[in-house]
Design a protein around this motif. Structure first.
Motif, PDB file in Angstrom:
ATOM      1  N   GLN A  57       0.803  -1.220   0.000  1.00 11.77           N
ATOM      2  CA  GLN A  57       0.000   0.000   0.000  1.00 11.77           C
ATOM      3  C   GLN A  57       0.838   1.273   0.000  1.00 11.77           C
ATOM      4  O   GLN A  57       0.326   2.357  -0.190  1.00 11.77           O
ATOM      5  CB  GLN A  57      -0.948   0.013   1.186  1.00 11.77           C
ATOM      6  N   THR A  58       2.143   1.145   0.187  1.00  6.61           N
ATOM      7  CA  THR A  58       3.011   2.305   0.286  1.00  6.61           C
ATOM      8  C   THR A  58       2.930   3.201  -0.939  1.00  6.61           C
ATOM      9  O   THR A  58       2.910   4.421  -0.822  1.00  6.61           O
ATOM     10  CB  THR A  58       4.470   1.851   0.510  1.00  6.61           C
ATOM     11  N   PHE A  59       2.895   2.613  -2.112  1.00  4.52           N
ATOM     12  CA  PHE A  59       2.882   3.424  -3.327  1.00  4.52           C
ATOM     13  C   PHE A  59       1.466   3.776  -3.770  1.00  4.52           C
ATOM     14  O   PHE A  59       1.285   4.572  -4.676  1.00  4.52           O
ATOM     15  CB  PHE A  59       3.633   2.714  -4.455  1.00  4.52           C
ATOM     16  N   ARG A  60       0.490   3.198  -3.136  1.00  2.00           N
ATOM     17  CA  ARG A  60      -0.894   3.525  -3.479  1.00  2.00           C
ATOM     18  C   ARG A  60      -1.410   4.690  -2.654  1.00  2.00           C
ATOM     19  O   ARG A  60      -2.345   5.372  -3.058  1.00  2.00           O
ATOM     20  CB  ARG A  60      -1.797   2.303  -3.271  1.00  2.00           C
ATOM     21  N   TYR A  61      -0.822   4.928  -1.487  1.00  2.00           N
ATOM     22  CA  TYR A  61      -1.323   5.955  -0.587  1.00  2.00           C
ATOM     23  C   TYR A  61      -0.170   6.800  -0.056  1.00  2.00           C
ATOM     24  O   TYR A  61       0.915   6.287   0.189  1.00  2.00           O
ATOM     25  CB  TYR A  61      -2.049   5.322   0.610  1.00  2.00           C
ATOM     26  N   GLY A  62      -0.420   8.087   0.179  1.00  2.00           N
ATOM     27  CA  GLY A  62       0.575   8.961   0.781  1.00  2.00           C
ATOM     28  C   GLY A  62       0.656   8.757   2.277  1.00  2.00           C
ATOM     29  O   GLY A  62       1.697   8.940   2.896  1.00  2.00           O
ATOM     30  N   THR A  63      -0.470   8.361   2.876  1.00  2.00           N
ATOM     31  CA  THR A  63      -0.517   8.074   4.309  1.00  2.00           C
ATOM     32  C   THR A  63      -1.216   6.738   4.514  1.00  2.00           C
ATOM     33  O   THR A  63      -2.029   6.314   3.686  1.00  2.00           O
ATOM     34  CB  THR A  63      -1.285   9.169   5.088  1.00  2.00           C
ATOM     35  N   VAL A  64      -0.850   6.088   5.594  1.00  2.00           N
ATOM     36  CA  VAL A  64      -1.456   4.795   5.943  1.00  2.00           C
ATOM     37  C   VAL A  64      -1.783   4.816   7.428  1.00  2.00           C
ATOM     38  O   VAL A  64      -1.292   5.660   8.176  1.00  2.00           O
ATOM     39  CB  VAL A  64      -0.515   3.613   5.616  1.00  2.00           C
ATOM     40  N   ARG A  65      -2.580   3.890   7.862  1.00  2.00           N
ATOM     41  CA  ARG A  65      -2.894   3.792   9.295  1.00  2.00           C
ATOM     42  C   ARG A  65      -1.672   3.310  10.055  1.00  2.00           C
ATOM     43  O   ARG A  65      -1.063   2.307   9.694  1.00  2.00           O
ATOM     44  CB  ARG A  65      -4.044   2.819   9.522  1.00  2.00           C
ATOM     45  N   GLY A  67       0.153   2.355  13.952  1.00  2.00           N
ATOM     46  CA  GLY A  67      -0.192   1.413  15.016  1.00  2.00           C
ATOM     47  C   GLY A  67      -1.284   1.975  15.907  1.00  2.00           C
ATOM     48  O   GLY A  67      -1.929   2.970  15.595  1.00  2.00           O
ATOM     49  N   LYS A  68      -1.447   1.363  17.049  1.00  2.00           N
ATOM     50  CA  LYS A  68      -2.511   1.756  17.986  1.00  2.00           C
ATOM     51  C   LYS A  68      -2.404   3.232  18.347  1.00  2.00           C
ATOM     52  O   LYS A  68      -1.377   3.695  18.826  1.00  2.00           O
ATOM     53  CB  LYS A  68      -2.440   0.911  19.248  1.00  2.00           C
ATOM     54  N   GLY A  69      -3.468   3.956  18.099  1.00  2.00           N
ATOM     55  CA  GLY A  69      -3.548   5.351  18.489  1.00  2.00           C
ATOM     56  C   GLY A  69      -2.733   6.325  17.661  1.00  2.00           C
ATOM     57  O   GLY A  69      -2.712   7.513  17.940  1.00  2.00           O
ATOM     58  N   GLN A  70      -2.038   5.847  16.638  1.00  2.11           N
ATOM     59  CA  GLN A  70      -1.202   6.731  15.825  1.00  2.11           C
ATOM     60  C   GLN A  70      -1.997   7.452  14.745  1.00  2.11           C
ATOM     61  O   GLN A  70      -1.540   8.459  14.228  1.00  2.11           O
ATOM     62  CB  GLN A  70      -0.061   5.963  15.169  1.00  2.11           C
ATOM     63  N   GLY A  71      -3.137   6.941  14.379  1.00  4.23           N
ATOM     64  CA  GLY A  71      -3.885   7.545  13.274  1.00  4.23           C
ATOM     65  C   GLY A  71      -3.145   7.364  11.964  1.00  4.23           C
ATOM     66  O   GLY A  71      -2.488   6.362  11.746  1.00  4.23           O
ATOM     67  N   LEU A  72      -3.222   8.356  11.102  1.00  2.63           N
ATOM     68  CA  LEU A  72      -2.545   8.280   9.808  1.00  2.63           C
ATOM     69  C   LEU A  72      -1.096   8.721   9.942  1.00  2.63           C
ATOM     70  O   LEU A  72      -0.789   9.706  10.607  1.00  2.63           O
ATOM     71  CB  LEU A  72      -3.257   9.156   8.784  1.00  2.63           C
ATOM     72  N   VAL A  73      -0.209   7.962   9.302  1.00  5.18           N
ATOM     73  CA  VAL A  73       1.225   8.288   9.290  1.00  5.18           C
ATOM     74  C   VAL A  73       1.705   8.275   7.843  1.00  5.18           C
ATOM     75  O   VAL A  73       1.037   7.734   6.962  1.00  5.18           O
ATOM     76  CB  VAL A  73       2.043   7.278  10.141  1.00  5.18           C
ATOM     77  N   ASN A  78      10.783   6.892   6.063  1.00  2.97           N
ATOM     78  CA  ASN A  78      12.250   6.911   6.025  1.00  2.97           C
ATOM     79  C   ASN A  78      12.823   7.351   4.696  1.00  2.97           C
ATOM     80  O   ASN A  78      14.030   7.454   4.555  1.00  2.97           O
ATOM     81  CB  ASN A  78      12.801   5.529   6.382  1.00  2.97           C
ATOM     82  N   GLN A  79      11.989   7.572   3.747  1.00  2.00           N
ATOM     83  CA  GLN A  79      12.476   7.914   2.410  1.00  2.00           C
ATOM     84  C   GLN A  79      12.956   9.359   2.395  1.00  2.00           C
ATOM     85  O   GLN A  79      12.204  10.280   2.691  1.00  2.00           O
ATOM     86  CB  GLN A  79      11.369   7.707   1.383  1.00  2.00           C
ATOM     87  N   GLN A  80      14.205   9.535   2.066  1.00  2.00           N
ATOM     88  CA  GLN A  80      14.800  10.869   2.028  1.00  2.00           C
ATOM     89  C   GLN A  80      15.038  11.331   0.587  1.00  2.00           C
ATOM     90  O   GLN A  80      14.804  12.455   0.250  1.00  2.00           O
ATOM     91  CB  GLN A  80      16.140  10.871   2.777  1.00  2.00           C
ATOM     92  N   ARG A  81      15.538  10.444  -0.240  1.00  2.00           N
ATOM     93  CA  ARG A  81      15.930  10.803  -1.589  1.00  2.00           C
ATOM     94  C   ARG A  81      15.484   9.698  -2.536  1.00  2.00           C
ATOM     95  O   ARG A  81      15.593   8.519  -2.223  1.00  2.00           O
ATOM     96  CB  ARG A  81      17.453  10.937  -1.641  1.00  2.00           C
TER      97      ARG A  81
END
Length: 130
Positions: A57-65, A67-73, A78-81
């Motif tokens: 799902q990484t390349f399908r979405y800019g944000t994903v759910r 862990g517990k209580g984190q919401g969207l991240v 870790n991608q820098q370049r």
């Protein structure tokens, strides 16, 4: 394999490693070595892509759910370049190998099966004459 079973699998997983593993299983059932597996260079690219996108799902979405209580991240925290040109070439080469290489092997296998069954259909009636 019934088409429904394959369709069911393909709709439940987007993880590259799972899809590549399944393709290797099918090639192993159909073909003798060395065509019984995805070639090492393409497998390496698929492994690299899976490492970047383990859940498919990484390349399908800019944000994903998260862990517990984190919401969207961020999907790629870790991608820098990104060396877009090199990455696209690498993915293109892998896609072309899978499309042309595997489909070519599978086309050859299908042709061999068709020839076998055509010969079988011709020879079988004469073998039954006694």
């Amino acid at each position: 394999m019934p088409p429904e079973e394959l369709d069911s699998f393909l709709t439940t997983s987007h993880a590259i490693a799972h899809l590549a593993d399944r393709l290797n299983q099918y090639l192993g059932r159909l073909m003798p070595p060395p065509n019984d597996r995805i070639d090492p260079a393409t497998q390496g690219t698929l492994d690299w892509l899976h490492q970047l996108d383990e859940k498919g799902q990484t390349f399908r979405y800019g944000t994903v759910r998260g862990g517990k209580g984190q919401g969207l991240v961020r999907a790629r925290p870790n991608q820098q370049r990104v060396d877009f040109d090199a990455d696209v070439r690498r993915l293109h080469d892998a896609a072309w190998m899978l499309y042309a290489g595997c489909s070519g092997v599978l086309d050859a296998h299908a042709e061999n099966q068709a020839e076998y069954y055509a010969e079988y259909d011709v020879e079988m009636p004469s073998a039954m004459d006694y």
